[in-house]
Design a protein around this motif. Structure first.
Motif, mmCIF file in Angstrom:
data_model
loop_
_atom_site.group_PDB
_atom_site.id
_atom_site.type_symbol
_atom_site.label_atom_id
_atom_site.label_comp_id
_atom_site.label_asym_id
_atom_site.label_seq_id
_atom_site.Cartn_x
_atom_site.Cartn_y
_atom_site.Cartn_z
ATOM 1 N N ASP A 92 0.826 -1.178 -0.058
ATOM 2 C CA ASP A 92 -0.236 0.037 -0.073
ATOM 3 C C ASP A 92 0.755 1.346 0.031
ATOM 4 O OD1 ASP A 92 -1.944 1.949 0.257
ATOM 5 O OD2 ASP A 92 -2.382 1.377 2.500
ATOM 6 N N ASP A 93 1.060 1.761 -1.129
ATOM 7 C CA ASP A 93 1.839 3.077 -1.197
ATOM 8 C C ASP A 93 1.072 4.362 -0.915
ATOM 9 O OD1 ASP A 93 0.441 3.440 -3.466
ATOM 10 O OD2 ASP A 93 2.428 3.381 -4.943
ATOM 11 N N THR A 94 -0.175 4.157 -0.600
ATOM 12 C CA THR A 94 -0.818 5.398 0.213
ATOM 13 C C THR A 94 -0.751 5.588 1.580
ATOM 14 O OG1 THR A 94 -3.186 4.128 0.483
ATOM 15 C CG2 THR A 94 -2.691 4.825 -1.779
ATOM 16 N N ALA A 95 0.020 4.789 2.160
ATOM 17 C CA ALA A 95 0.314 5.041 3.455
ATOM 18 C C ALA A 95 1.809 5.007 3.810
ATOM 19 C CB ALA A 95 -0.104 4.024 4.380
ATOM 20 N N CYS A 96 2.214 6.054 4.717
ATOM 21 C CA CYS A 96 3.686 6.048 5.032
ATOM 22 C C CYS A 96 4.110 4.620 5.697
ATOM 23 C CB CYS A 96 4.116 7.211 6.013
ATOM 24 S SG CYS A 96 5.739 7.349 6.750
ATOM 25 N N TRP A 97 5.121 4.098 5.352
ATOM 26 C CA TRP A 97 5.824 2.852 5.699
ATOM 27 C C TRP A 97 6.280 2.898 7.016
ATOM 28 C CZ3 TRP A 97 10.630 0.352 6.730
ATOM 29 C CH2 TRP A 97 10.663 -0.927 6.395
ATOM 30 N N LEU A 98 6.829 4.278 7.731
ATOM 31 C CA LEU A 98 7.067 4.044 9.043
ATOM 32 C C LEU A 98 5.982 4.553 9.981
ATOM 33 C CD1 LEU A 98 10.348 5.948 8.599
ATOM 34 C CD2 LEU A 98 10.077 3.667 9.183
ATOM 35 N N CYS A 99 5.302 5.471 9.754
ATOM 36 C CA CYS A 99 4.303 5.911 10.692
ATOM 37 C C CYS A 99 2.709 5.574 10.325
ATOM 38 C CB CYS A 99 4.313 7.722 10.914
ATOM 39 S SG CYS A 99 3.709 8.446 9.541
ATOM 40 N N GLY A 100 2.574 5.266 8.957
ATOM 41 C CA GLY A 100 1.331 4.622 8.815
ATOM 42 C C GLY A 100 0.326 5.720 8.318
ATOM 43 N N MET A 130 17.957 4.255 10.015
ATOM 44 C CA MET A 130 18.636 4.162 8.577
ATOM 45 C C MET A 130 19.185 2.728 8.667
ATOM 46 S SD MET A 130 18.815 5.275 5.537
ATOM 47 C CE MET A 130 18.609 7.105 5.603
ATOM 48 N N ALA A 131 20.034 2.536 9.695
ATOM 49 C CA ALA A 131 20.609 1.043 9.781
ATOM 50 C C ALA A 131 19.589 0.156 9.895
ATOM 51 C CB ALA A 131 21.706 1.149 10.933
ATOM 52 N N ALA A 132 18.741 0.332 10.835
ATOM 53 C CA ALA A 132 17.671 -0.634 11.158
ATOM 54 C C ALA A 132 16.861 -0.986 9.746
ATOM 55 C CB ALA A 132 16.932 -0.429 12.249
ATOM 56 N N LEU A 133 16.543 -0.066 9.087
ATOM 57 C CA LEU A 133 15.772 -0.208 7.770
ATOM 58 C C LEU A 133 16.547 -1.029 6.637
ATOM 59 C CD1 LEU A 133 13.649 0.602 5.882
ATOM 60 C CD2 LEU A 133 14.619 2.613 5.472
ATOM 61 N N SER A 148 27.195 -6.058 3.185
ATOM 62 C CA SER A 148 26.050 -6.522 3.999
ATOM 63 C C SER A 148 25.913 -5.423 5.017
ATOM 64 C CB SER A 148 26.564 -7.816 4.644
ATOM 65 O OG SER A 148 25.455 -8.338 5.472
ATOM 66 N N TYR A 149 24.459 -5.375 5.347
ATOM 67 C CA TYR A 149 23.899 -4.573 6.604
ATOM 68 C C TYR A 149 23.512 -5.534 8.078
ATOM 69 C CZ TYR A 149 24.423 -1.081 2.841
ATOM 70 O OH TYR A 149 25.002 -0.304 2.023
ATOM 71 N N LEU A 150 23.838 -6.605 7.620
ATOM 72 C CA LEU A 150 23.564 -7.642 8.627
ATOM 73 C C LEU A 150 24.632 -7.624 9.753
ATOM 74 C CD1 LEU A 150 22.002 -10.472 6.775
ATOM 75 C CD2 LEU A 150 20.792 -8.579 7.680
#
Length: 95
Positions: A10-18, A64-67, A93-95
């Protein structure tokens, strides 16, 4: 421009805050700079409201790192990549 995301249906809602952002918002390339086109090709992008996008780039909340870590895991699962395949594509790698 219309992008596809493996992370967000759903790209009509913010991925972080909704929050609802159908008329606006920004696409955030999770891996940008040299990897911007790869983020687009593999759908490693999320739709964010302006406030969350600004906060993410400002380094607030250490998101940012967590994302990047979360998206690497999801991309590896989605595409069946090994950690080495991810590193070959995105440089590290970011893991």
């Amino acid at each position: 421009m219309k992008y596809n995301s493996i992370l967000q249906n759903d790209d009509t809602a913010c991925w972080l805050c909704g929050r609802y952002i159908a008329a606006g918002g920004d696409w955030h390339h999770v891996f940008n700079a040299a990897n911007k086109k790869r983020s687009e090709r593999y759908g490693l992008m999320v739709k964010l409201c302006r406030e969350c996008h600004d906060e993410l780039h400002a380094g607030k909340h250490g998101q940012m790192a967590a994302l990047k870590k979360r998206v690497q895991r999801e991309a590896m699962q989605h595409y069946g990549w090994s950690a080495q395949q991810f590193i070959t594509l995105f440089g590290k790698s970011y893991l």
